[in-house]
Scaffold this active site. Structure first.
Site, PDB file in Angstrom:
ATOM      1  N   LYS A 217       0.833  -1.215   0.000  1.00 11.47           N
ATOM      2  CA  LYS A 217       0.000   0.000   0.000  1.00 11.47           C
ATOM      3  C   LYS A 217       0.869   1.267   0.000  1.00 11.47           C
ATOM      4  CE  LYS A 217      -3.171   3.006   0.635  1.00 11.47           C
ATOM      5  NZ  LYS A 217      -4.269   3.321  -0.255  1.00 11.47           N
ATOM      6  N   CYS A 271      -3.256  10.967   1.382  1.00  9.78           N
ATOM      7  CA  CYS A 271      -2.606   9.671   1.102  1.00  9.78           C
ATOM      8  C   CYS A 271      -1.227   9.865   0.487  1.00  9.78           C
ATOM      9  CB  CYS A 271      -3.489   8.870   0.144  1.00  9.78           C
ATOM     10  SG  CYS A 271      -5.164   8.691   0.773  1.00  9.78           S
TER      11      CYS A 271
END
Ligand code: SAJ
Length: 435
Positions: A217, A271
Site C-alpha cells: 500500500k 494519502c
C-alpha cells in the site's frame, strides 16, 4: 458461523473509506454495524444521509439504511468480521512519524467483544508491522483467546491486513472492481479474510502476508508521488528555461514507453502526500529518492506562490481569481490541499483583491476569515477579475471557453486551458519564498 451463513460485520471508522465500504458490504446483503467516534456522523448516517461528498454514495447509504442493513453507533458491537478503517496521521510531535494510536484504540474496542471464530481486518494505511502490533495488543487484552502467530495449532481468531486503494470520486466503482492484496498474519488468516472479500469484490483478491500487504500500500502511493515529482520538477525546469511544460510532456508521451504524469500546484490529499513518509520513517537511510520526491512536490507549492505573486505585482490594480481549493478535481476534499495553501497565502497578502472560486464548499475555510477575500462563482470571477490563477482542474473551470478568458492574465498550474494565449505568466523578476 458456518460456511454459507452471511457474516455480521462491524466497520470501525465511518469516514471517506469506512462509510463507502460499510455501504457496499451492506448492499451485498450482510448486516453492518458501523462505528464512529463522532455522534453527529452517526446521527447523519442513521437518518440515511451522508457527511462526505462522494459520487452516488448518498443513494446507496439511504437505501441500505432504509432496508435495515446498515446501522451506525458510537460503540463497537459483536460481529463475525471486524473491518477497521480509521485514520493513521502523522504524530503530533511535528515529525513525519506515523501515529497508529487510532488503529490500536479501535482494536482495543474490538477486543472487548471478540469471540472465537471472528476475523479482524485492518484497512487503514499503516506502517509495516502495524497488523502484528494490533494482534499483540489484542492478545494482551484477551489472554483467553489463542492468537495467530502466537500459538500452536488453530488460533481462535483470524487477523489480516487488506488496504483500500480507491480513488476519491470513484470510490464505489473501485471498491468493487479493484484487485485487493490480502495479507494474513498466517496463511489461514488470509484465507478467512479472502472468503469475506469474495462476497462483495469483483476484482482479483490476492493473498500474501500482512507485512508485504502493508508495504504494498505504501509503495503504490510512493510510486505515484515520485512520478508526480518528476512532472513537477519538469515544470519548474521549463519555467527556468522558458519552455511550455505541457507541450514538452505531450510530445514526450508520444514515445511508446514514456508516460509522464501531470504537473500541478503540488500534491495534496491525505494519502500520497503522507504515505511515502511512512516508508522513509521505516528505512531513513535507504529511501533518498522517496524523500526527495516529497521535497520536490512540497517545494512546488512555493514555486507556484512565487509565480503567482510575480504576476499580481506586474498587474498592481487587477483583481485576482483563485480557481479551486480542493486537493484535486471535482471533489470537496480540502485536506492537505496545495491549492488551498496557495489561495490562502495570496488572500493574506492581497486581501480584497482576491476572489476564491470553489463550487464544492459552502463557505471559505477559517484561514480566509479576516483576509477580505471573497467566495464567488466562476461567472462572477470572470466578470470581476483580470488575473486568473487556475489551481484545481474542476470540470466547470475547464468548460470556460477561450473568448471569456482570452483577455485575462492567466497562470494555469494544471494545464486546463492549453489554447490560452501565452498561458504562463511572464518570468517573475524574483521568486520569493511563501510567507
Ligand atoms: N496529482 C498531480 N498530478 C497527477 C496526478 C495527481 O499533481 O498526474 C495530484 C492531485 O492533484 C492530488 C494528488 O496528486 O493533489 C493526489 O491525487 P491522486 O488522484 O493521485 O490520488 P489520491 O490521493 O486521490 O488517491 C491515491 C490513489 N493512489 C494511487 O493512485 C497509487 C488511490 O488509489 C489510493 O486509494 C489513495 O491514494 C489512498 O487512499 O491511499
Amino acid at each position: 458461523m458456518r460456511g454459507n451463513d452471511l457474516p455480521k460485520v462491524c466497520v470501525v471508522g465511518l469516514g471517506y473509506i469506512g462509510l463507502p465500504t460499510a455501504a457496499v458490504i451492506a448492499r451485498s446483503g450482510m448486516q453492518v454495524h458501523g462505528v464512529d467516534v463522532t455522534q453527529s456522523v452517526v446521527d447523519t448516517i442513521n437518518r440515511g444521509e451522508i457527511h462526505i461528498e462522494e459520487v452516488d454514495l448518498d443513494g446507496l447509504v439511504q437505501g441500505v439504511v432504509q432496508r435495515g442493513l446498515l446501522k451506525a453507533s458510537t460503540t463497537v458491537a459483536p460481529a463475525d468480521v471486524f473491518v477497521i478503517a480509521v485514520p493513521t496521521p502523522f504524530s503530533k510531535d511535528g515529525s513525519h512519524a506515523p501515529d497508529i494510536s487510532y488503529v490500536l484504540a479501535a482494536a482495543e474496542n474490538v477486543a472487548e467483544v471478540l469471540k472465537v471464530g471472528d476475523t479482524i481486518i485492518l484497512e487503514s494505511t499503516s506502517p509495516v508491522s502495524t497488523t502484528e502490533q494490533m494482534r499483540d495488543m489484542i492478545a494482551a487484552k484477551r489472554p483467553d483467546l489463542r492468537m495467530p502467530g502466537l500459538c500452536d495449532g488453530t488460533p481462535d481468531v483470524a487477523i489480516a491486513y487488506c488496504p483500500e486503494r480507491v480513488l476519491p470520486g470513484k470510490i464505489l466503482e473501485e471498491l468493487t472492481n479493484n484487485d485487493r492484496s490480502i495479507g494474513g498474519i498466517t496463511p489461514r488468516c488470509a484465507r478467512k479474510a479472502l472468503s469475506f472479500y469474495k462476497r462483495f469484490v469483483r476484482g482479483t483478491c490476492v493473498t500474501t502476508d500482512a507485512r508485504s500487504a502493508e508495504m504494498t500500500k505504501l509503495v503504490e502511493n510512493a510510486y505515484r508521488d515520485v512520478n508526480i515529482a518528476f512532472a513537477n520538477e519538469l515544470s519548474v525546469i521549463s519555467d527556468a528555461m522558458d519552455l511550455d511544460v505541457w507541450e514538452v510532456i505531450k510530445l514526450a508521451n508520444r514515445h511508446p514507453r514514456v508516460n509522464i504524469l501531470t504537473p500541478g500546484p503540488g500534491v495534496g490529499g491525505h494519502c500520497i502526500a503522507v504515505d511515502p513518509w511512512f516508508i522513509v520513517h521505516g528505512a531513513p537511510n535507504e529511501s533518498p529518492l522517496i524523500r526527495t520526491a516529497r521535497g520536490v512536490n512540497d517545494g512546488k507549492i512555493h514555486h507556484v506562490i512565487a509565480r503567482a505573486q510575480a504576476l499580481v505585482e506586474a498587474n498592481p490594480k487587477a483583481k485576482i481569481a483563485c480557481l479551486g481549493l480542493a486537493f484535486k478535481a471535482n471533489i470537496d476534499d480540502l485536506r492537505e490541499s496545495p491549492a488551498r495553501m496557495v489561495a490562502a497565502t495570496l488572500a493574506r497578502e492581497y486581501g480584497e483583491r482576491v476572489q476564491v472560486v470553489e463550487p464544492y464548499i459552502p463557505e471559505l475555510p477559517a484561514e480566509f476569515t479576516g483576509t477580505g477575500a471573497g467566495h464567488v462563482d466562476i461567472d462572477t470571477a470572470l466578470e470581476e477579475c483580470d488575473i486568473m490563477i487556475v489551481l484545481v482542474d474542476h470540470d466547470i473551470f475547464k468548460s470556460v471557453p477561450l473568448e471569456e478568458r482570452a483577455a485575462k492574465h492567466v497562470y494555469d498550474t494544471r494545464g486546463i486551458w492549453p489554447d490560452q494565449p501565452s498561458h504562463q505568466p511572464a518570468q517573475p523578476v524574483e521568486l520569493r519564498k511563501a510567507g
